[in-house]
Design a protein around this motif. Structure first.
Motif, PDB file in Angstrom:
ATOM      1  N   THR A 169     -10.045   5.414  -1.264  1.00 45.29           N
ATOM      2  CA  THR A 169      -8.683   5.897  -1.470  1.00 45.29           C
ATOM      3  C   THR A 169      -7.889   4.944  -2.374  1.00 45.29           C
ATOM      4  N   THR A 170      -8.168   3.647  -2.283  1.00 47.41           N
ATOM      5  CA  THR A 170      -7.499   2.687  -3.168  1.00 47.41           C
ATOM      6  C   THR A 170      -7.916   2.916  -4.611  1.00 47.41           C
ATOM      7  N   ALA A 171      -9.212   3.163  -4.826  1.00 42.15           N
ATOM      8  CA  ALA A 171      -9.705   3.404  -6.183  1.00 42.15           C
ATOM      9  C   ALA A 171      -9.087   4.663  -6.784  1.00 42.15           C
ATOM     10  N   LEU A 172      -8.745   5.615  -5.932  1.00 44.55           N
ATOM     11  CA  LEU A 172      -8.084   6.832  -6.416  1.00 44.55           C
ATOM     12  C   LEU A 172      -6.614   6.607  -6.729  1.00 44.55           C
ATOM     13  N   GLY A 173      -6.113   5.427  -6.375  1.00 41.51           N
ATOM     14  CA  GLY A 173      -4.713   5.131  -6.633  1.00 41.51           C
ATOM     15  C   GLY A 173      -3.772   5.710  -5.604  1.00 41.51           C
ATOM     16  N   ARG A 174      -4.292   6.090  -4.452  1.00 45.88           N
ATOM     17  CA  ARG A 174      -3.454   6.652  -3.417  1.00 45.88           C
ATOM     18  C   ARG A 174      -2.714   5.558  -2.656  1.00 45.88           C
ATOM     19  N   ALA A 175      -1.583   5.942  -2.072  1.00 46.70           N
ATOM     20  CA  ALA A 175      -0.730   4.956  -1.409  1.00 46.70           C
ATOM     21  C   ALA A 175      -1.192   4.632   0.002  1.00 46.70           C
ATOM     22  N   ASP A 176      -2.233   5.314   0.504  1.00 53.23           N
ATOM     23  CA  ASP A 176      -2.678   5.082   1.878  1.00 53.23           C
ATOM     24  C   ASP A 176      -3.947   4.248   1.929  1.00 53.23           C
ATOM     25  N   GLY A 177      -4.121   3.363   0.964  1.00 52.03           N
ATOM     26  CA  GLY A 177      -5.328   2.548   0.921  1.00 52.03           C
ATOM     27  C   GLY A 177      -5.415   1.506   2.011  1.00 52.03           C
ATOM     28  N   ASP A 178      -4.331   1.271   2.745  1.00 54.42           N
ATOM     29  CA  ASP A 178      -4.359   0.297   3.843  1.00 54.42           C
ATOM     30  C   ASP A 178      -4.372   0.978   5.203  1.00 54.42           C
ATOM     31  N   ARG A 179      -4.770   2.252   5.230  1.00 53.23           N
ATOM     32  CA  ARG A 179      -4.779   3.003   6.489  1.00 53.23           C
ATOM     33  C   ARG A 179      -5.802   2.405   7.469  1.00 53.23           C
ATOM     34  N   PHE A 180      -5.496   2.481   8.756  1.00 52.85           N
ATOM     35  CA  PHE A 180      -6.417   2.009   9.795  1.00 52.85           C
ATOM     36  C   PHE A 180      -6.438   3.030  10.926  1.00 52.85           C
ATOM     37  N   ALA A 181      -7.278   2.778  11.922  1.00 49.36           N
ATOM     38  CA  ALA A 181      -7.383   3.679  13.068  1.00 49.36           C
ATOM     39  C   ALA A 181      -7.614   2.866  14.330  1.00 49.36           C
ATOM     40  N   THR A 182      -6.921   3.228  15.389  1.00 48.47           N
ATOM     41  CA  THR A 182      -7.208   2.663  16.702  1.00 48.47           C
ATOM     42  C   THR A 182      -8.102   3.654  17.442  1.00 48.47           C
ATOM     43  N   ALA A 183      -8.997   3.134  18.252  1.00 56.81           N
ATOM     44  CA  ALA A 183      -9.963   4.030  18.895  1.00 56.81           C
ATOM     45  C   ALA A 183     -10.604   3.353  20.091  1.00 56.81           C
ATOM     46  N   VAL A 184     -11.235   4.185  20.909  1.00 58.50           N
ATOM     47  CA  VAL A 184     -12.068   3.726  22.027  1.00 58.50           C
ATOM     48  C   VAL A 184     -13.425   4.392  21.878  1.00 58.50           C
ATOM     49  N   LEU A 185     -14.473   3.592  21.940  1.00 60.05           N
ATOM     50  CA  LEU A 185     -15.842   4.076  21.844  1.00 60.05           C
ATOM     51  C   LEU A 185     -16.534   3.814  23.175  1.00 60.05           C
ATOM     52  N   LEU A 186     -17.018   4.878  23.804  1.00 64.14           N
ATOM     53  CA  LEU A 186     -17.654   4.768  25.115  1.00 64.14           C
ATOM     54  C   LEU A 186     -19.114   5.194  25.040  1.00 64.14           C
ATOM     55  N   ASP A 187     -19.912   4.637  25.924  1.00 64.58           N
ATOM     56  CA  ASP A 187     -21.320   5.020  26.033  1.00 64.58           C
ATOM     57  C   ASP A 187     -21.668   5.173  27.503  1.00 64.58           C
TER      58      ASP A 187
END
Length: 422
Positions: free
Chosen positions: A241-259
């Protein structure tokens, strides 16, 4: 804004934008499933004709009949509006000709009625075309939502589960929250999270993470390897997304991964990516799983090292409750956050049957909407899961559980985003 269960609340099938579905009548204009949209303009037509017949010659109101096609244009289809336009002209002619010549409204008012009917029919055509376009866009949006939040079969992967998704934007119907269950040869993995931000960029990121989870969750033996794959995919997506020049290149995600490992029925492995830790809800009480910690997906470079996988004991009668920050950050009129753990603890103490996934999800959903009075400021996901219990008959206890993606209480979909019906 009223919340939307955008459902997601995911029905099994979504209607296409067909000809029969174009005109979306108001529910109040339906009786026993049949449209009565034709009734208001018909009653108006009759009322004007009768009133004009019973007035004096100095006060004629027959020309008011031009209102009838206008009302029909707002409620009926194109052909219905055209029919009322013709009926208006015919009624005008009959009623006007019943008066003596000196009291007749005559040709000028007839032209007015005819022109009004033509314009009303044209306006109805524009309205119907707009509804067709809106219905098509809703169908596209539902397809996107169905891709991101796919319906999960009951008892999928040996787990009882239920979930509800409410969008803060009543019109968007899809956002950055996500959840999924992926059975595999090494156990059943569960993934719940929230992408930072809103809009199509958040939806795209959620779809990227879910695609990676569905593959890695099936093939990778170790949960840490699944976590590494998710982190790497998030970093690659940000670079893209950064290479595309979009403004959301620093986006992140919070999550829980269960097994839920195949070789252990009383444990669960968990990796937390900057997310609210799950709640273990059982008849004996409510507790936070000791799995706090970890950075959001996309920020591993701030604390290099392997992800921390914690194995936690889980009772056979305990359900894991996972919520996004739309629940934990819901505020009341005084600015107080919703204390979901305390609310669940009180409710379960009063009725232990609420520990099952479906009623537990309903409880938290209703509590969240009630606490914030329907003013959701963020997308909200409530997801509950536990191992399927086998009854004495040998059938899984979760076989009749609500499919994830279906609204535990049909009718919430509004589907909620500004102002709740509760």
């Amino acid at each position: 804004m009223s919340p939307a269960s955008t459902g997601h609340a995911l029905p099994d099938r979504y209607p296409a934008a067909g000809r029969a579905d174009v005109v979306q009548r108001q529910q109040m204009l339906r009786v026993r499933g049949r449209s009565v949209a034709w009734l208001p303009p018909l009653l108006l037509l009759l009322a004007i004709a009768v009133a004009d017949y019973n007035t004096t010659g100095e006060f004629r109101i027959i020309s008011w009949i031009v209102l009838v096609p206008g009302i029909a244009a707002a409620l009926c289809g194109v052909w219905g509006t055209a029919l009322f336009a013709a009926l208006s002209m015919g009624t005008y002619t009959l009623v006007d000709n019943a008066w003596p010549h000196q009291f007749q409204a005559g040709l000028p008012d007839f032209i007015l009625v005819a022109l009004g009917g033509a314009l009303a029919t044209l306006a109805c055509g524009v309205r119907v075309r707009g509804e067709r376009r809106a219905l098509h866009m809703r169908d596209v949006t539902d397809t996107v939502r169905r891709t991101v939040l796919r319906p999960l079969p009951p008892g999928w992967g040996g787990l009882e589960h239920a979930g509800v998704y409410l969008t803060a934007d009543a019109q968007a119907r899809v956002g950055g929250d996500f959840y999924d269950i992926q059975p595999g040869p090494h156990g059943t993995r569960v993934f719940v999270g929230d992408v930072q931000g809103k809009g199509l960029g958040a939806v795209e990121t959620a779809a990227v993470l879910l695609g990676t989870f569905r593959e890695a969750g099936f093939h990778e033996r170790d949960l840490a390897a699944v976590a590494d794959r998710l982190e790497a995919r998030m970093v690659r997506h940000r670079a893209y997304t950064t290479a595309l020049g979009r403004a959301d290149g620093d986006r992140f995600a919070t999550a829980v991964l269960l097994d839920f490992p195949a070789d252990g029925t009383d444990v669960v492995d968990a990796v937390v990516f900057g997310h609210e830790p799950p709640l273990a809800v059982g008849p004996s009480g409510v507790r936070h799983l000791p799995t706090a910690g970890g950075l959001p997906l996309g920020y591993r470079d701030l604390a290099p090292g392997p992800p921390v996988v914690r194995r936690v004991h889980l009772g056979a009668d305990e359900t894991l409750l996972l919520v996004t920050d739309g629940v934990t950050e819901a505020r009341d009129v005084h600015g107080h956050f919703y204390a979901v753990a305390d609310d669940v603890r009180r409710s379960v103490a009063a009725d232990p049957r609420l520990t099952a996934p479906a009623p537990l999800v309903m409880l938290v959903r209703d509590g969240t909407v009630r606490h914030c009075r329907g003013h959701l400021t963020d997308d909200t996901t409530v997801f509950a899961v536990r191992r399927t219990r086998v009854t004495r008959s040998g059938r899984p206890a979760g076989a009749t559980a609500l499919p994830t993606g279906a609204d535990p209480a049909a009718g919430v979909e509004r589907r909620e985003g500004g102002r709740s019906p509760l």
